[in-house]
Scaffold this active site. Structure first.
Site, PDB file in Angstrom:
ATOM      1  N   ARG A   1      -0.211  -8.558  -3.504  1.00  0.00           N
ATOM      2  CA  ARG A   1      -0.293  -7.504  -2.497  1.00  0.00           C
ATOM      3  C   ARG A   1       0.520  -7.925  -1.286  1.00  0.00           C
ATOM      4  O   ARG A   1       0.413  -9.061  -0.800  1.00  0.00           O
ATOM      5  CB  ARG A   1      -1.754  -7.258  -2.104  1.00  0.00           C
TER       6      ARG A   1
ATOM      7  N   SER B   1       0.082  -6.761  12.065  1.00  0.00           N
ATOM      8  CA  SER B   1       0.775  -5.694  12.796  1.00  0.00           C
ATOM      9  C   SER B   1       0.090  -5.344  14.110  1.00  0.00           C
ATOM     10  O   SER B   1       0.692  -4.709  14.966  1.00  0.00           O
ATOM     11  CB  SER B   1       0.874  -4.437  11.922  1.00  0.00           C
ATOM     12  N   ASP B   2      -1.185  -5.744  14.245  1.00  0.00           N
ATOM     13  CA  ASP B   2      -1.906  -5.421  15.474  1.00  0.00           C
ATOM     14  C   ASP B   2      -3.099  -6.357  15.627  1.00  0.00           C
ATOM     15  O   ASP B   2      -3.500  -7.041  14.675  1.00  0.00           O
ATOM     16  CB  ASP B   2      -2.370  -3.964  15.481  1.00  0.00           C
TER      17      ASP B   2
ATOM     18  N   SER C   1      -0.132  -4.897   5.547  1.00  0.00           N
ATOM     19  CA  SER C   1      -0.323  -5.146   6.967  1.00  0.00           C
ATOM     20  C   SER C   1      -1.799  -5.440   7.226  1.00  0.00           C
ATOM     21  O   SER C   1      -2.664  -5.125   6.409  1.00  0.00           O
ATOM     22  CB  SER C   1       0.134  -3.948   7.796  1.00  0.00           C
TER      23      SER C   1
ATOM     24  N   GLU D   1      -8.115  -6.154   6.528  1.00  0.00           N
ATOM     25  CA  GLU D   1      -7.291  -5.212   5.763  1.00  0.00           C
ATOM     26  C   GLU D   1      -8.238  -4.438   4.863  1.00  0.00           C
ATOM     27  O   GLU D   1      -9.442  -4.423   5.121  1.00  0.00           O
ATOM     28  CB  GLU D   1      -6.165  -5.946   5.019  1.00  0.00           C
TER      29      GLU D   1
ATOM     30  N   ARG E   1       1.755  11.271  -8.678  1.00  0.00           N
ATOM     31  CA  ARG E   1       1.099  11.299  -7.372  1.00  0.00           C
ATOM     32  C   ARG E   1       1.950  10.659  -6.267  1.00  0.00           C
ATOM     33  O   ARG E   1       1.439  10.219  -5.247  1.00  0.00           O
ATOM     34  CB  ARG E   1      -0.271  10.614  -7.432  1.00  0.00           C
TER      35      ARG E   1
ATOM     36  N   ARG F   1       7.272   1.716   0.991  1.00  0.00           N
ATOM     37  CA  ARG F   1       7.627   0.305   1.143  1.00  0.00           C
ATOM     38  C   ARG F   1       8.014  -0.281  -0.203  1.00  0.00           C
ATOM     39  O   ARG F   1       8.867  -1.172  -0.283  1.00  0.00           O
ATOM     40  CB  ARG F   1       6.473  -0.483   1.771  1.00  0.00           C
TER      41      ARG F   1
ATOM     42  N   ARG G   1       8.398  -3.682  13.026  1.00  0.00           N
ATOM     43  CA  ARG G   1       7.545  -3.961  11.878  1.00  0.00           C
ATOM     44  C   ARG G   1       8.349  -4.317  10.636  1.00  0.00           C
ATOM     45  O   ARG G   1       7.997  -5.232   9.898  1.00  0.00           O
ATOM     46  CB  ARG G   1       6.636  -2.759  11.583  1.00  0.00           C
TER      47      ARG G   1
ATOM     48  N   GLY H   1       0.817  -1.203   0.000  1.00  0.00           N
ATOM     49  CA  GLY H   1       0.000   0.000   0.000  1.00  0.00           C
ATOM     50  C   GLY H   1       0.854   1.258   0.000  1.00  0.00           C
ATOM     51  O   GLY H   1       0.605   2.210  -0.739  1.00  0.00           O
TER      52      GLY H   1
END
Length: 239
Positions: free
Chosen positions: A91, A207-208, A94, A183, A47, A28, A221, A24
């Site tokens: 994809r 991640s959580d 997280s 997600e 962008r 990254r 992370r 995303g």
């Protein structure tokens, strides 16, 4: 067709590999290009949605940000499939763990993607479409994880249109159906792939845990996401 066929992507025809990793966060994408690819060139910065092509173990692979939410990945993945000849999109993102069997740092592969989105309405189907991953990519990802000593947890994920949910119990209700994690993009990616006759897979690092409040510390992370990235990169190699 123009050599740059879309206003959202500065790539020319031929600039993008057949396999694309799609985090995303565009930064990254830059991390993956900087740390894993050779002979890298930047093909998009429109962008600030950075996209790169290089080689991984001698084989072409591209990586490009997809943004947040189904409208964003819906645009970018559609254009990659339809205008740039991309065959597979993986994809790498997280997720928040939902099922009690899922813990922070786990790697999850979305075999299917439940959703509260209306994305499928455009297809005018006489029923409910079930977005699923491409089995060969899923099978190879599980095998690649096993070879690295990583258990890839496979099952349903929830692709939600809502990061801030007005109903505080909404996420918990998916737990009773065995949904592993939440997600925001997989369902749209899977639907675009199905419509185009192409391949897609969603790999996630937990991640959580939104139902318990546990969260992976920021400084941990990147190392956890590395496992997911390496599994995804292996899918760009010949089977």
């Amino acid at each position: 067709m123009e050599s740059t066929p879309t206003p959202h992507n500065g790539a020319h025809i031929g600039d993008i590999a057949k396999t694309v990793l799609m985090p995303g966060d565009p930064l990254r994408a830059k991390y993956i290009a900087d740390h894993y690819l050779e002979d890298v060139h930047l093909f998009n910065e429109v962008r600030n949605m950075l996209g790169y092509t290089g080689t991984y173990q001698g084989h072409p692979v591209s990586v490009m940000g997809g943004g947040m939410g189904m409208p964003s990945i819906g645009i970018y993945s559609y254009e990659l499939y339809e205008f740039y000849g991309v065959e597979s999109i993986i994809r790498v993102g997280s997720a928040g763990g939902i099922d009690p069997s899922v813990h922070v740092r786990d790697v999850v592969a979305g075999m299917g993607a439940c959703t509260d989105s209306n994305f499928a309405a455009q297809y005018r189907l006489p029923g409910t479409f079930a977005p699923i991953a491409s089995y060969d990519l899923l099978e190879r990802a599980v095998a690649a994880g096993r070879a690295q000593g990583i258990e890839v947890k496979v099952g349903n994920v929830l692709s939600s249109d809502h990061f801030y949910q007005d109903d505080p119990n909404a996420t918990a209700t998916w737990q009773k159906m065995g949904v592993l994690a939440v997600e925001m993009e997989a369902a749209a990616l899977y639907m675009n792939a199905a419509r185009a006759g192409k391949k897609a897979l969603c790999l996630l690092t937990v991640s959580d845990l939104p139902l318990t409040g546990e969260s992976l510390p920021a400084d941990e992370r990147q190392s956890s996401f590395t496992q997911m990235m390496e599994i995804a990169l292996s899918l760009a190699l010949p089977a």
